[in-house]
Design an enzyme around this catalytic site. Structure first.
Site, PDB file in Angstrom:
ATOM      1  N   ASP A 106       0.740  -1.061  -0.001  1.00  0.00           N
ATOM      2  CA  ASP A 106      -0.032  -0.118   0.051  1.00  0.00           C
ATOM      3  C   ASP A 106       0.908   1.398   0.090  1.00  0.00           C
ATOM      4  O   ASP A 106       1.901   1.665   0.801  1.00  0.00           O
ATOM      5  CB  ASP A 106      -1.248   0.026   1.352  1.00  0.00           C
ATOM      6  N   GLU A 192      -1.833  -1.273  -6.050  1.00  0.00           N
ATOM      7  CA  GLU A 192      -2.883  -0.449  -6.611  1.00  0.00           C
ATOM      8  C   GLU A 192      -2.441   0.168  -7.965  1.00  0.00           C
ATOM      9  O   GLU A 192      -1.478   0.813  -8.158  1.00  0.00           O
ATOM     10  CB  GLU A 192      -3.310   0.599  -5.565  1.00  0.00           C
ATOM     11  N   ASP A 274      -3.253   1.318   7.068  1.00  0.00           N
ATOM     12  CA  ASP A 274      -2.388   1.113   5.754  1.00  0.00           C
ATOM     13  C   ASP A 274      -1.887  -0.337   5.680  1.00  0.00           C
ATOM     14  O   ASP A 274      -1.990  -1.040   4.830  1.00  0.00           O
ATOM     15  CB  ASP A 274      -1.185   1.986   6.190  1.00  0.00           C
TER      16      ASP A 274
END
Length: 295
Positions: A106, A192, A274
């Site tokens: 992340d 992502e 997170d």
């Protein structure tokens, strides 16, 4: 007898073609490409270009292969770099994706990286640390008379600060990506698919996002993973990784950016925002590979 001449109409640029744009003299960064007839000599430390021979060069590393293109670039501080494109053997075949050897990543601002195993990498914030010194030099630069010698000297001083920030960011990105790829047992990395260009439109976060350099980090991690036969898995950018409980898959209606820790109303598990997002990214990436649907 008078003669008449017809002036041909100006060319009309249609479709993807646009009017030609000339390079501005105000932009100090220049570059050009040599597509052929370029050679290097590592023993003597020189590079030969089509019309310039015997250029003394400091090579970052030696390489083997057929030279395709050499790009010569000049930075705003007056330094010259040569980027050599080489055709080598085929890259290794990526390894099989295994869940126990897959790491979720992340990307953040407070911490540069948050891994699904709970480890974090701090964000050095190079631009924020240099902002006070940069503001002083820019203030001095604004008071100089344009095109004077002192104007050019101060312009170079400002450019050197920006260059130091850029080099510091690139250095930490190289060290972290090398650690993840070469010093880690993982063979797959889930990320992502962030739209950084759209995210920097937020005025409050634009400076911090540019300072952390997500796009550069993903680029380095991707090509190093390809070199070593490892996998990069991308998750849809609209996947709500932070609002989903990684334990029971309960999804919150909303979660403010200022909330860094939260407790799941369903299973009462306390989450680090997170680390929970990294775990969800890992699970979603593995589900996408398997063709399964998750929350």
């Amino acid at each position: 007898m008078p003669c008449s001449m017809s002036i041909p109409p100006l060319p009309i640029f249609k479709g993807r073609a646009k009017f030609p744009r000339f390079k501005s003299k105000k932009i100090l960064e220049r570059s050009y490409q040599c597509p052929q007839h370029c050679t290097v000599n590592f023993e003597q430390g020189i590079i030969n270009l089509p019309k310039i021979k015997g250029i003394k060069t400091v090579f970052s590393r030696e390489f083997v292969g057929n030279i395709k293109t050499v790009t010569i670039s000049k930075t705003a501080t007056g330094k010259y770099y040569a980027s050599v494109l080489v055709e080598t053997d085929i890259l290794p075949t990526p390894t099989t994706i295994e869940p126990n050897l897959t790491v979720g990543i992340d990307l953040g601002i407070r911490h540069l990286l948050n891994l699904s195993d709970g480890s974090k990498f701090d964000n050095p914030k190079h631009l924020a640390k240099a902002s006070q010194r940069l503001a002083i030099q820019q203030k001095i630069f604004a008071r100089k008379q344009k095109q004077s010698k002192n104007y050019q000297k101060q312009k170079l001083a400002v450019a050197r600060i920006h260059e130091k920030v850029r080099h510091g960011r690139l250095d930490i990105h190289h060290k972290i990506t090398h650690s993840l790829i070469c010093e880690n047992q993982a063979t797959s990395y889930a990320l992502e698919d962030l739209a950084v260009k759209n995210m920097v439109k937020n005025r409050r976060l634009a400076k911090a996002i540019n300072d952390v350099g997500w796009g550069q980090f993903v680029t380095l991690l991707t090509y190093k993973a390809n070199w070593y036969g490892k996998n990069i898995l991308k998750v849809n950018r609209f996947f709500a990784s932070s609002k989903i409980c990684s334990h029971c898959h309960y999804k919150l209606d909303s979660l403010a950016l200022s909330v860094r820790n939260w407790t799941c109303p369903s299973c009462q598990v306390h989450h680090d925002r997170d680390v929970n997002a990294a775990s969800n990214i890992r699970k979603q990436a593995l589900a996408d590979v398997a063709g399964l649907a998750t929350v």
